[in-house]
Scaffold this active site. Structure first.
Site, mmCIF file in Angstrom:
data_model
loop_
_atom_site.group_PDB
_atom_site.id
_atom_site.type_symbol
_atom_site.label_atom_id
_atom_site.label_comp_id
_atom_site.label_asym_id
_atom_site.label_seq_id
_atom_site.Cartn_x
_atom_site.Cartn_y
_atom_site.Cartn_z
ATOM 1 N N GLU A 207 0.876 -1.208 0.169
ATOM 2 C CA GLU A 207 -0.050 0.144 -0.088
ATOM 3 C C GLU A 207 1.016 1.235 -0.118
ATOM 4 O O GLU A 207 0.564 2.300 -0.864
ATOM 5 C CB GLU A 207 -0.932 -0.051 1.386
ATOM 6 N N GLU A 208 1.932 1.237 0.802
ATOM 7 C CA GLU A 208 2.991 2.320 1.086
ATOM 8 C C GLU A 208 3.566 2.615 -0.176
ATOM 9 O O GLU A 208 4.037 3.825 -0.479
ATOM 10 C CB GLU A 208 3.547 2.149 2.229
HETATM 11 ZN ZN LIG Z 1 -1.955 3.483 5.735
#
Ligand SMILES: [Zn+2]
Length: 347
Positions: A207-208
């Site tokens: 996600e990052e």
């Molecule tokens: Zn997050």
């Protein structure tokens, strides 16, 4: 297991984006008792499925397993490790941090060093030391020894921070972004009674670095509704104006109205607000957020998926140690559970 204990185990594990193995293992273990089926997709997302009635709506919960961190970039002749940054990291927080380098031979402790201030010139001392001028000292005598200790280019590095309870309901620790979302999701699956809807509890990867895991997971699941469980910046601290960060800890989970990647579907917002109000669960609303979450990608899957975000207000996100209130986490669980039970009325 309490949500605090689940969070502790998840927080202390390493899951730098792209290297989520340790967290993935825990997620499978923790979700398993509460789902009918658990699988891993080809990118590494963990997908727990709780089957509902045939043709009932499918809801996808997403909490990302990865965290910000570092990757070994080069090993100097003297045995120091230079690194790349993974995810949004402010260079100013790196100096003097204790870190763990995860090698194939096992974890190595180290510290992020730089030229000592004593021998820095006046001008140098005023400047921020950028990450490319920092290095990890693992105590190796030279490059050869560092390699013998197991260090390889690309090894993930995480901050060496242990979870701790510091107040009645306050905890501090590493990677609460987004292990608290993972813990809330597990607890919600535990509390959820057999329901009409089919629930997908997804621990996403990467996600990052651009919401990548949510992209493939949502495509595979093809949900009718998407909810990201994540953290949001909590203000209410010295030097932060109300308009900059109006969300506060202990005031309940926050519902995103709009962020940089998502306009929360009005139907989703209505549904979540009604669920909170009918069950007297405190909540906050926020908009104009500079970041975004997995919900942004879920919402753009295939022909579009009405999506929203339930966030846990968290201080000091994207630094080595974050702080949050377990009360907010418990209320986020309550909201998730009650909202899922109301889905047939709204979708
Ligand atoms: Zn997050």
């Amino acid at each position: 297991m309490t949500i605090a204990k689940t969070l502790e185990k998840l927080s202390n594990a390493c899951g730098v984006a792209g290297r989520e193995d340790e967290v993935r293992g825990l997620m499978k273990k923790f979700l398993k008792p509460y789902v009918d089926e658990i699988k891993e997709d080809k990118l590494g997302n963990v997908i727990g499925i709780r089957k509902g009635k045939k043709n009932a709506p499918k809801v996808m919960l997403a909490a990302h397993m990865d965290e910000i961190g570092l990757l070994v970039k080069t090993i100097s002749k003297q045995g120091f490790l230079q690194f790349a940054k993974i995810g949004g990291i402010d260079d100013r927080i790196l100096l003097a941090q204790k870190v763990i380098v995860y090698t194939e031979k096992g974890p190595l402790h180290g510290i992020i060093g730089s030229k000592p201030p004593h021998i820095q010139k006046e001008e140098e001392r005023k400047k921020i030391i950028t990450y490319d001028r920092l290095f990890i000292d693992i105590g190796a005598e030279n490059q050869k020894e560092a390699r013998k200790m197991g260090v390889e280019i690309g090894d993930p590095v995480s901050f060496d921070i242990k979870f701790a309870k510091i107040g009645k309901d306050i905890v501090i620790g590493k990677a609460f972004d987004d292990r608290i979302g993972c813990a809330v999701m597990i607890e919600a699956m535990k509390q959820l009674k057999k329901d009409k809807c089919t629930v997908y509890a997804v621990g996403t990867v990467q996600e990052e670095v651009g919401l990548r895991g949510a992209t493939t997971a949502a495509f595979g699941i093809h949900p009718d509704i998407g909810i990201a469980l994540d953290v949001t910046v909590a203000g209410g601290i010295p030097g932060v104006k109300e308009v900059e960060a109006p969300i506060k800890i202990r005031k309940g989970p926050s519902l995103t109205v709009a962020d940089r990647g998502l306009m929360t579907h009005p139907k989703v917002l209505r549904w979540l607000k009604d669920a909170a109000e009918e069950h007297k669960i405190p909540y906050q609303l926020e908009t104009d957020l500079p970041g975004t979450t997995d919900a942004a990608r879920i919402s753009l899957t295939r022909e579009g998926v009405p999506s929203g975000v339930i966030s846990i207000p968290t201080r000091y996100i994207h630094s080595p140690t974050a702080l949050l209130s377990l009360k907010d986490a418990q209320n986020a669980v309550k909201l998730t559970v009650t909202a899922i039970q109301k889905i047939p009325k709204y979708f």
